[in-house]
Design an enzyme around this catalytic site. Structure first.
Site, PDB file in Angstrom:
ATOM      1  N   ARG A 160       0.809  -1.217   0.000  1.00  0.00           N
ATOM      2  CA  ARG A 160       0.000   0.000   0.000  1.00  0.00           C
ATOM      3  C   ARG A 160       0.847   1.274   0.000  1.00  0.00           C
ATOM      4  NH1 ARG A 160      -5.605   0.096   1.616  1.00  0.00           N
ATOM      5  NH2 ARG A 160      -6.491  -1.999   1.570  1.00  0.00           N
ATOM      6  N   ILE A 161       1.920   1.301   0.802  1.00  0.00           N
ATOM      7  CA  ILE A 161       2.737   2.511   0.857  1.00  0.00           C
ATOM      8  C   ILE A 161       3.494   2.705  -0.453  1.00  0.00           C
ATOM      9  CG2 ILE A 161       4.628   3.687   2.038  1.00  0.00           C
ATOM     10  CD1 ILE A 161       3.771   2.220   4.600  1.00  0.00           C
ATOM     11  N   ARG A 186      -1.360  -7.736  -3.635  1.00  0.00           N
ATOM     12  CA  ARG A 186      -2.777  -7.992  -3.377  1.00  0.00           C
ATOM     13  C   ARG A 186      -3.474  -6.648  -3.226  1.00  0.00           C
ATOM     14  NH1 ARG A 186      -5.291 -11.159   1.914  1.00  0.00           N
ATOM     15  NH2 ARG A 186      -7.473 -10.620   1.522  1.00  0.00           N
ATOM     16  N   ARG A 247      12.537   0.077   6.544  1.00  0.00           N
ATOM     17  CA  ARG A 247      13.225  -0.309   7.767  1.00  0.00           C
ATOM     18  C   ARG A 247      14.714  -0.146   7.550  1.00  0.00           C
ATOM     19  NH1 ARG A 247       9.407   0.562  10.264  1.00  0.00           N
ATOM     20  NH2 ARG A 247       8.152  -0.807  11.598  1.00  0.00           N
ATOM     21  N   GLU A 276      19.171   2.064  14.529  1.00  0.00           N
ATOM     22  CA  GLU A 276      18.285   3.042  15.140  1.00  0.00           C
ATOM     23  C   GLU A 276      18.076   2.762  16.628  1.00  0.00           C
ATOM     24  OE1 GLU A 276      13.730   4.476  14.150  1.00  0.00           O
ATOM     25  OE2 GLU A 276      15.014   3.790  12.518  1.00  0.00           O
ATOM     26  N   HIS A 294      12.944   9.325  11.847  1.00  0.00           N
ATOM     27  CA  HIS A 294      11.823   8.379  11.772  1.00  0.00           C
ATOM     28  C   HIS A 294      10.486   9.117  11.925  1.00  0.00           C
ATOM     29  CE1 HIS A 294      10.895   3.846  12.350  1.00  0.00           C
ATOM     30  NE2 HIS A 294       9.911   4.446  11.695  1.00  0.00           N
ATOM     31  N   GLY A 296       8.078   9.126   9.459  1.00  0.00           N
ATOM     32  CA  GLY A 296       7.162   8.673   8.422  1.00  0.00           C
ATOM     33  C   GLY A 296       5.695   8.791   8.767  1.00  0.00           C
TER      34      GLY A 296
END
Length: 328
Positions: A160-161, A186, A247, A276, A294, A296
């Site tokens: 999705r992203i 999917r 990641r 991280e 981080h 996002g």
């Protein structure tokens, strides 16, 4: 669970709406210091709570999950990624885990686009230069960057992203989209599909060689660890840029530093890091690297939605219903 209200321990400070929701419904204990729990504190949480609401900063190792006299039956993760949880150990111990998919999509995609703009247009570098007080005004050849328009964007991981990034890059900047994924994505909702003319390429090497910008959107798995390394970086054109909002351990940071320092690629925009919260020191010295802490999903709206999505799983668990976002 107790005959009264189930006990919930929350390992990090959460948006006020979520904390109020938990406090109203459950016997709640919050981390008021907002510092990561130690392994000993994580073990104690498993012993003293029915449900632990957790985040990516908590390292649920097999040793922690095998804590004796464990009371907890659910880890409700506030976040999509669950690579910080030893899932096999959780499964073996009968501990359920859930995550919060879907709600982080748009904001994370926005940050990926922002990183492309920042590194390609040299915006971070320009802002730092201005703050030194040495800017001498507009000059025709000063700090020239590159436009996104018309460039080829290679997306690794087309969930999705990744597809949201593809739509934004295609629609707003006219970028050509190619992507590499181990299987066809999917797509449950046509609104989440990528651009109609996006091209799926059969190999990572092909994608790297054809892309002006590479954006990472794959999960952190043993197979994707150091997917971007000295070998794969060498397959990128020297004018290409790398963006990572997935990641940190997907990228070998030592190899990335070497590639950036020696001009093997043009630049990188990172929101996540291999070690991280520690960031490789040499990265912070490089002008062709844009580094974010981080961010996002860091909007009030999305972090609140993430928290409430986690609570859907908590409420379902307490009611004895199927977890909507169960991963174990």
């Amino acid at each position: 669970m107790s005959a009264n209200r189930p006990r919930v321990i929350v390992t990090r400070k959460m948006p006020s709406t979520m904390e109020a929701y938990i406090a109203e419904r459950y016997d709640a204990e919050f981390n008021t210091t907002d510092t990561p729990f130690t392994p000993e504190q994580l073990s104690a949480a498993l012993q003293n709570a029915d449900i632990v609401v957790t985040t990516v900063t908590d390292k649920w190792s097999p040793a922690v999950l095998e804590t004796p006299n464990r009371r907890a039956k659910l880890l409700a993760n506030v976040g999509v990624g669950v690579n910080h949880i030893a899932l096999e150990a959780a499964r073996a111990g009968g501990l359920m885990a859930s995550n919060t998919p879907d709600v982080v999509t748009d904001d994370t995609a926005d940050v990926a686009i922002a990183l492309m703009l920042m590194v390609m247009r040299r915006l971070g570098e320009g802002e730092r230069h201005l703050r030194t007080g040495t800017w001498g005004g507009l000059r025709p050849t000063f700090m020239l960057g590159r436009t996104l328009r018309g460039k080829t964007l290679g997306i690794i991981g087309y969930g999705r992203i990744g597809r949201a990034v593809a739509r934004a890059a295609h629609d707003a900047f006219g970028m050509k989209i190619i992507y590499h994924a181990p299987r066809d994505p999917r797509i449950d909702d046509p609104a989440t599909a990528g651009p109609a003319d996006a091209e799926r390429v059969s190999s990572l090497e092909t994608l790297l060689g054809r892309s002006d910008v590479i954006s990472l959107h794959c999960p952190a798995t043993p197979e994707t660890r150091h997917l971007i390394n000295a070998t794969t970086l060498a397959q990128m054109p020297s004018h290409a840029f790398l963006v990572n909002t997935a990641r940190g351990d997907v990228v070998d940071e030592a190899a990335l530093v070497d590639a950036l320092k020696n001009g093997r690629i043009a630049g990188a925009g990172l929101d996540v890091y291999e070690f991280e919260p520690r960031v490789t020191e040499e990265l912070m010295t490089l002008e062709n690297a844009v580094l974010l802490p981080h961010l996002g999903s860091a909007t009030i709206e999305t972090r609140t939605n993430m928290g409430m999505r986690a609570m859907l799983n908590v409420d379902a668990f307490v009611a004895g219903k199927e977890l909507p976002d169960r991963v174990v």
